[in-house]
Every structure is written in structure tokens, then in C-alpha cells.
Design a protein around this motif. Structure first.
Motif, short mmCIF file in Angstrom:
data_model
loop_
_atom_site.label_atom_id
_atom_site.label_comp_id
_atom_site.label_asym_id
_atom_site.label_seq_id
_atom_site.Cartn_x
_atom_site.Cartn_y
_atom_site.Cartn_z
N ASP A 1 0.77 -1.28 0.02
CA ASP A 1 0.12 -0.03 0.09
C ASP A 1 0.93 1.26 -0.11
OD1 ASP A 1 0.86 -0.33 2.65
OD2 ASP A 1 -0.95 -0.63 3.39
N ASN A 2 2.11 1.17 -0.14
CA ASN A 2 2.98 2.33 -0.12
C ASN A 2 4.48 2.06 -1.03
OD1 ASN A 2 3.38 4.84 0.31
ND2 ASN A 2 4.37 4.82 1.94
N PHE B 1 3.22 3.65 -5.83
CA PHE B 1 1.97 4.41 -5.24
C PHE B 1 2.03 5.86 -5.36
CE2 PHE B 1 1.02 0.26 -3.53
CZ PHE B 1 -0.54 0.30 -3.41
N GLY B 2 3.22 6.63 -4.86
CA GLY B 2 3.53 7.94 -4.79
C GLY B 2 4.12 8.63 -5.71
N GLY C 1 -1.71 5.41 -7.06
CA GLY C 1 -2.30 4.58 -5.97
C GLY C 1 -3.65 3.89 -6.19
N TRP D 1 6.36 12.34 0.81
CA TRP D 1 6.53 10.72 0.23
C TRP D 1 8.05 10.62 -0.45
CZ3 TRP D 1 7.31 8.44 -4.55
CH2 TRP D 1 7.16 7.06 -4.46
#
Ligand SMILES: Cc1cc2nc3c(=O)[nH]c(=O)nc-3n(C[C@H](O)[C@H](O)[C@H](O)COP(=O)(O)OP(=O)(O)OC[C@H]3O[C@@H](n4cnc5c(N)ncnc54)[C@H](O)[C@@H]3O)c2cc1C
Length: 417
Positions: free
Chosen positions: A38-39, A43-44, A200, A351
Motif C-alpha cells: 500500500d505504499n 504508489f506515490g 495509488g 513521500w
């Protein structure tokens, strides 16, 4: 259809897209990730799908440009001085590949992959639904200085060789494309074949689809080694036990070098750290995603949401934040978009992610040396989102004995061995 099983190591964009296509081919798929997906880097990031990026990262002028930045603490490029033999080896290969001949030769297979992926992303959107904010209006290459604009116009001319559609826009025209925010640029090139997504949301949608369709996920599970028998891997060793499958796909992003070393074929990869920050609501937002050519950073709008990001920092595999790098990005954005009302982010809104960078800027797609049931998918540096779907489709074609849609010679994982 087949009854084979596959373990995919790493649930970034490459791993999840590989799971998507292999599941469609009837494989029993297990994705193993040491986190919770999830990261990670997928994602970012900025979410660009960029057929416009036919010039590989290793290209003429990149090294002198990098060196010119090195003394500026806010610069878009940074190398942490350290005695790291892997980095030195990688750097020497990068140097060898940063010339006109190799860069031009590599640009054609790279473009084939980017175009394939771009097309597949349209299909994936059809399949998953309009749930990851994909927009197909193109991407601006914004130039603040005359010199940068002249250079970018040359790239626009070269784009014709790759069948790309471009518009060259002067200062006034660019401003017309962005009526709500005052700009300060000399001009821009709009690459119309590009698109952008919210990465994301894409990752979440993929994860949901895969989970619902029966793909197994082993979260918080770190792959620590392998047991080989002859030319095949019999077991994947993890901190939660051993697992086996007919086929193994390695897509651990920037950690590819360490994992392949355990199999006796150390592929060269360095983590190129980038930063981003996301503004949930900007009242007067821009309409077009853009790369700030002589600002060396990027900006992506999704309606009222906005992300700014960039920099390439080689400082090892860590997620330390050098706040000055984020200042560099923010200052560049304000220079190009003086009318944009955004504040410098709080520390916890910054991030970072590690781009898996190979020494020629091309990904690794294919069998790992003589190990018949291990294939590699990744290493696309700043183009992982742009190349993920294509990479995964090609891997699924290899594992089902079909002729890959594009020639994979340039992406051979063993090319630096
Ligand atoms: C600031 C920034 C902006 C970017 N913008 C763009 C863009 O606009 N367009 C674009 O195309 N690309 C962009 N990129 C690049 C892109 O984000 C990456 O290339 C891509 O996300 C890499 O995906 P991956 O699947 O290879 O790796 P990752 O997303 O890093 O995933 C790898 C996964 O493997 C797991 N893993 C690693 N080792 C192990 C192990 N031993 N056991 C189990 N699991 C393991 C990790 O936990 C991780 O979840 C950007 C990158 C950055 C940093």
C-alpha cells in the motif's frame, strides 16, 4: 489455460500486472511481498504513462548534467559519497551506455514497450472500470528558459521517427491551456500520446481485482533465499516458511540486485530515490500534467488534487528524507507556476520511493540466466508505471510459450554479464 503455479516476488506495478496477466492465462498465482502493498514505489509516483520518453535515461549529456548539479543542495540530482562497489560497477556501466549510439539503439525497443503498455492500460481501464483517474490528454514538457525550449523542440522533431503526435506551444498558447493558473514559461511541447493515472488508485484497484479473482497474497513475508536443483528453483525461502511453484517471477523493484545475487546472477540495479507530495484540494488547479524540463521535476493534477515530485538521489536502499530535495522541487514548481497556491508540505506529507534503475535505463524482462523457471520483470527506472502492463504481458507470453509481441533482446536480464 494451464494448471501451473507461479510465485511472484514483489507486489509493485510489475508484480501486480504480472499477476493480472498470468491469472488470465490460468496460472495459480501467489504474490509474496514483505510489506502490505500500500505504499511501495508504485504508489506515490507521478502516474505518467509516457510513450514520449523514447530517450533512455542513459543518454548523451546526462552525466555532465548530473555533475553540474552536484554542488547544489537543492538540485534534482544527488549522489551520496560512499564506498559501495555495486554502485561503482553500476556507475561504470551507466557511463559506458550514456552515448548517442547506444541510446539511439535502445530508444526503439523502449518505445515499442511503452506503446504496448500504453495500449494495454486502455484495455485494463475497460476491464477494471474508470476507477484510477486515467486521463488521455497528453503531457506537457514545460520549458522555462529559451535554451531548454530550443532543445525540447528538437526532441519534438525526433518524435516523428517514433510516430508520436506533438504540438509545440509558445508562451501565450501554453497559458491558454492553463487558464486558471499564471505560468512563467518560454513554451512547451505537448505530447498527445501520453496519458496519466492516479497510481495509488490503480494499485488498489488491481489488488482488489486480483484478490477477488483468487490470486493469493502473502503479506509481510520477506523472500530470503532459494533452493535450486539443477537449472530450476525448487523452493522460495521466506521468513514465514518455504514455498514452491512451477514458475517464479522476480519483481522486487530496487531490491532486484540482492535477490538475484542469491541465485548466482547479480543484476545491476540502483535505487534512485524520488520525492513527492500530494495536495488533496487545490481550488484553482492546473489542467495538464507536466514535466518541467529545466526544472527537472513534475506535476500531476487529478481534478482538484495535485501532486508534485521529482529528484534522483543515489544514496542506497533507504527511505531517509533530505528535506532540501523537496525544497528544490517546490521552488521549481513555483518558478514555472507562480500563480499556483500551494504551501511547502509538512514533513509527514513528504513521500519517497526508490526507482529501480538499470545501467542503461532499460528494464529487465526475461529468464534469469540458465535458471529455467525464474523470470525477471522490472528495472524500468522512471518508467515503471509506463512500462508495467507491457512488461507483465510479455512475461505471460514467455511463460505460455507464445511469441512475445515485441523483440526482447534489448531487455535481456543478462546483458551486463
Ligand atoms: C518520484 C517518482 C516519480 C515517478 N513517476 C513515474 C511516472 O510518472 N511514470 C512512470 O512510469 N514511472 C514513474 N516512477 C517510477 C515508478 O514508480 C517505478 O519504476 C515503479 O513503481 C517500480 O515498480 P516495481 O514494481 O518494479 O517496484 P516497487 O513498486 O518498488 O515494488 C517492489 C515490491 O517488492 C517488494 N519486495 C522487495 N524485496 C522483497 C523481498 N525480498 N521479499 C518480498 N518482497 C520484496 C517491496 O516490498 C515492494 O512492494 C516514479 C518514481 C518516483 C520515485
Amino acid at each position: 489455460m494451464n494448471n501451473k503455479s507461479v510465485i511472484i516476488v514483489g507486489g509493485g506495478v510489475n508484480g501486480l500486472c504480472a499477476a493480472y496477466y498470468l491469472h488470465k492465462e490460468g496460472f495459480d498465482v501467489t504474490v509474496i511481498d514483505r510489506g502490505t502493498i500500500d505504499n511501495n514505489c508504485s504508489f506515490g509516483n507521478m502516474g505518467f504513462l509516457s510513450p514520449s520518453h523514447f530517450v533512455p535515461l542513459a543518454s548523451p549529456g546526462i552525466i555532465s548534467e548530473g555533475l553540474s548539479y552536484i554542488l547544489d543542495s537543492k538540485s534534482p540530482f544527488y549522489i551520496k559519497p560512499r564506498l559501495d562497489f555495486s554502485f561503482i560497477k553500476w556507475g561504470l556501466e551507466f557511463y559506458k551506455n550514456s552515448n548517442k549510439k547506444i541510446s539511439e539503439k535502445n530508444s526503439y525497443p523502449l518505445e515499442d514497450l511503452l506503446k504496448l503498455s500504453r495500449r494495454l492500460m486502455d484495455e485494463i481501464r475497460e476491464d477494471l472500470g474508470d476507477v484510477f483517474d486515467m486521463e488521455t490528454k497528453g503531457c506537457m514538457m514545460m520549458c522555462h528558459s529559451k535554451e531548454a525550449f530550443e532543445k525540447e523542440k528538437k526532441v519534438a522533431e525526433a518524435a516523428a521517427n517514433y510516430d508520436l503526435n506533438v504540438l509545440v506551444l509558445d508562451r501565450k498558447q501554453v497559458q491558454e491551456y492553463e487558464p486558471d493558473v499564471e505560468l512563467d514559461v518560454e513554451g512547451a511541447v505537448l505530447f498527445l500520446d501520453d496519458a496519466h493515472i492516479h497510481p495509488g488508485k490503480f494499485m488498489q484497484a488491481m489488488k482488489k481485482r486480483l484478490t477477488e479473482s483468487g490470486v493469493h497474497f502473502l503479506y509481510n513475508t520477506e523472500v530470503t533465499g532459494f533452493i535450486k536443483e539443477g537449472n530450476t528453483v525448487k523452493s522460495v525461502l521466506t521468513d514465514k516458511g518455504d514455498f514452491s511453484a512451477d514458475e517464479i517471477v522476480l519483481s522486487p523493484g530496487s531490491w532486484l540486485e540482492g535477490l538475484t545475487k542469491k541465485l548466482g546472477h547479480k543484476l545491476l540495479i540502483q535505487g534512485g530515490k524520488g520525492y513527492s507530495t500530494t495536495y488533496d484540494y487545490v481550488e484553482k488547479n492546473i489542467k495538464y500534467p507536466a514535466i518541467l524540463v529545466d526544472g527537472r521535476c513534475a506535476i500531476t493534477p487529478w481534478k482538484h488534487m495535485l501532486r508534485i515530485g521529482g529528484t534522483m538521489e543515489f544514496s542506497g536502499l533507504n527511505d531517509n528524507v533530505l528535506i532540501k530535495r523537496m525544497h528544490g522541487i517546490y521552488d521549481s514548481i513555483k518558478k514555472f507556476y507562480p500563480g499556483l497556491k500551494i504551501d511547502f508540505p509538512e514533513r509527514d506529507k513528504i513521500w519517497t520511493g526508490l526507482r529501480p534503475v538499470s545501467p542503461d535505463g532499460l528494464g529487465y524482462i526475461g529468464q534469469l540466466g540458465d535458471i529455467e523457471n525464474v523470470h525477471v520483470a522490472g528495472g524500468h527506472a522512471m518508467l515503471g508505471i509506463s512500462a508495467g502492463a507491457g512488461t507483465a504481458k510479455l512475461i505471460s507470453e514467455i511463460l505460455t510459450d507464445k511469441k512475445p509481441e515485441i523483440d526482447l533482446t534489448a531487455f535481456n536480464p543478462m546483458r551486463f554479464s
